[in-house]
Design a protein around this motif. Structure first.
Motif, PDB file in Angstrom:
ATOM      1  N   GLN A  10      -4.918   3.464   1.786  1.00 36.61           N
ATOM      2  CA  GLN A  10      -6.098   2.610   1.878  1.00 36.61           C
ATOM      3  C   GLN A  10      -7.175   3.140   0.936  1.00 36.61           C
ATOM      4  OE1 GLN A  10      -7.011   2.823   6.096  1.00 36.61           O
ATOM      5  NE2 GLN A  10      -5.791   0.988   6.545  1.00 36.61           N
ATOM      6  N   ARG A  54       1.311   4.306   3.971  1.00 35.12           N
ATOM      7  CA  ARG A  54       0.172   3.417   3.763  1.00 35.12           C
ATOM      8  C   ARG A  54      -0.925   4.150   3.005  1.00 35.12           C
ATOM      9  NH1 ARG A  54      -2.716   1.182   9.006  1.00 35.12           N
ATOM     10  NH2 ARG A  54      -3.206   3.416   9.170  1.00 35.12           N
ATOM     11  N   SER A  88     -12.329   1.953   9.714  1.00 33.00           N
ATOM     12  CA  SER A  88     -11.109   1.640   8.977  1.00 33.00           C
ATOM     13  C   SER A  88     -11.373   0.538   7.959  1.00 33.00           C
ATOM     14  CB  SER A  88     -10.005   1.218   9.944  1.00 33.00           C
ATOM     15  OG  SER A  88     -10.348  -0.015  10.551  1.00 33.00           O
ATOM     16  N   ILE A  89     -10.358   0.250   7.178  1.00 34.91           N
ATOM     17  CA  ILE A  89     -10.486  -0.750   6.122  1.00 34.91           C
ATOM     18  C   ILE A  89     -10.768  -2.137   6.677  1.00 34.91           C
ATOM     19  CG2 ILE A  89      -8.018  -1.296   6.053  1.00 34.91           C
ATOM     20  CD1 ILE A  89      -8.254  -1.448   3.020  1.00 34.91           C
ATOM     21  N   GLU A  99      -5.342  -2.153   0.455  1.00 34.21           N
ATOM     22  CA  GLU A  99      -4.327  -1.425   1.209  1.00 34.21           C
ATOM     23  C   GLU A  99      -2.964  -1.611   0.555  1.00 34.21           C
ATOM     24  OE1 GLU A  99      -4.184  -1.183   5.700  1.00 34.21           O
ATOM     25  OE2 GLU A  99      -2.483  -2.509   5.350  1.00 34.21           O
TER      26      GLU A  99
END
Length: 372
Positions: A98, A96, A50-51, A58
């Motif tokens: 990203q 969201r 993940s980020i 984000e």
């Protein structure tokens, strides 16, 4: 067809037995193959992080006019700085996005475009920048905590069981669970987030608990097993595995049901997020942990202990006695073999110990006094 309760009673008494430890080469070979395959999958294609781990930008759109993901994907296709965007929902009130790290001007442009397609103002689009150094720090701390956990675990188990073999078998089963769970994430391409790491550490604790339950029974049944010559170490450990099988299954089912419910709700209704990351790791790990506590940990223990000289000598005494005594002294098993003999025997539950009531027939009787 017998009831579940009767099946459990027969497993505990030894009347019914599955020759799990006797076929330990099959289970351990399967486990090693899965471990090797998992290592390959963790390298190629590897985990999708993940980020929080890789760093990036984000964008969170709060209270959008629509919860559809397609508008964000169209913006990502339009803007060159968002070519690697990952779009998801945040419950029922947000979207969201990203992406890779952006400059300040690129972030403002992306914020403006996302606000337009979702019918909100720029103030309702929150932009967050996560640097790669922070993500690397998170990765290092996660790996460090995992190594410390395993080292302390090995020391604690060695002290608790007073033997390094049980500790090594438990750690081997634990690594088996961790690698296979990671491989599932690599194959499914589900992003690994800090929440996933929390789930992984949790399943390590669960897998350890299930293994310790089995090993406690093994320690109880093998405390003085060398004083008898009816059953080998492998046969007694197999009895312990059968006696704790129902407990392992019941514990796993009770744990899996709520975890599966959370996973389904977080995936289908909430659209992913922290709950899905944790529940997915827990669901996979619980299933694999149940498997390893039965089919990996105990067979690995017997595999290691059978290489000890005194265990070899004891097994030889058992097999020598069986060739000289009638087969009625042990219950014939239903298939497979154990250790070095082609004959298959299974251990049965031990009789009650001294001090416990064993019936009137087992009580001492006085001889009647002679009449004068």
């Amino acid at each position: 067809m017998i009831s579940y309760a009767q099946w459990g009673n027969e497993l505990y008494s030894g009347k019914r037995s599955y020759n799990i430890v006797g076929r330990r080469k099959v289970w351990l070979s399967a486990g090693l193959i899965l471990i090797a395959l998992s290592i390959v999958l963790l390298i190629v294609p590897g985990l999708s992080t993940s980020i929080e781990f890789r760093g990036g930008s984000e964008f969170t759109i709060n209270n959008p006019k629509t919860m559809e993901l397609q508008p964000a994907r169209e913006v990502a296709a339009k803007l060159p700085q968002m070519t690697s965007a990952h779009v998801s929902t945040l419950g029922t009130t947000g979207v969201r996005v990203q992406t890779d790290t952006m400059t300040t001007s690129e972030s403002r442009e992306a914020t403006s475009e996302l606000a337009k397609v979702y019918g909100v103002t720029d103030k309702e689009v929150t932009a967050t920048q996560i640097g790669p150094s922070w993500g690397q720090d998170v990765t290092n701390k996660a790996l460090k905590s995992l190594v410390i956990f395993i080292v302390l675990l090995a020391i604690m188990l060695t002290i608790y069981f007073r033997t390094w073999t049980m500790s090594a078998a438990a750690v081997f089963a634990l690594c088996h669970d961790l690698l296979i769970t990671g491989a599932v994430f690599a194959v499914t391409r589900v992003e690994v987030s800090p929440a996933t790491v929390i789930g992984l550490l949790t399943i390590l604790a669960y897998s350890l608990y299930d293994t310790v339950v089995v090993f406690d029974k093994v320690r109880e049944l093998t405390s003085d097993f060398e004083s008898q010559s009816r059953f080998t170490l492998g046969e007694i450990v197999n009895l312990a595995v059968n006696q704790t099988m129902v407990r392992s299954i019941n514990t796993s089912v009770v744990a899996i049901l709520p975890i599966a419910s959370i996973f389904v709700v977080s995936t289908l209704i909430l659209g992913g997020g922290t709950l899905r990351d944790i529940s997915m790791a827990l669901l996979i790990g619980t299933i694999i942990g149940t498997w390893s506590s039965i089919f990996i940990a105990s067979p690995a223990l017997v595999f290691m202990r059978n290489r000890e000289k005194r265990i070899k000598a004891h097994n030889q005494r058992v097999h020598a006695r069986r060739t000289k005594t009638e087969k009625s002294e042990a219950v014939k098993a239903t298939g497979g073999d154990d250790d070095t003999t082609s004959s298959s025997y299974r251990a049965i539950a031990q009789p009650l110990k001294a001090g416990q009531h064993q019936g009137q027939g087992a009580q001492p009787h006085r001889k009647p006094r002679s009449k004068r």
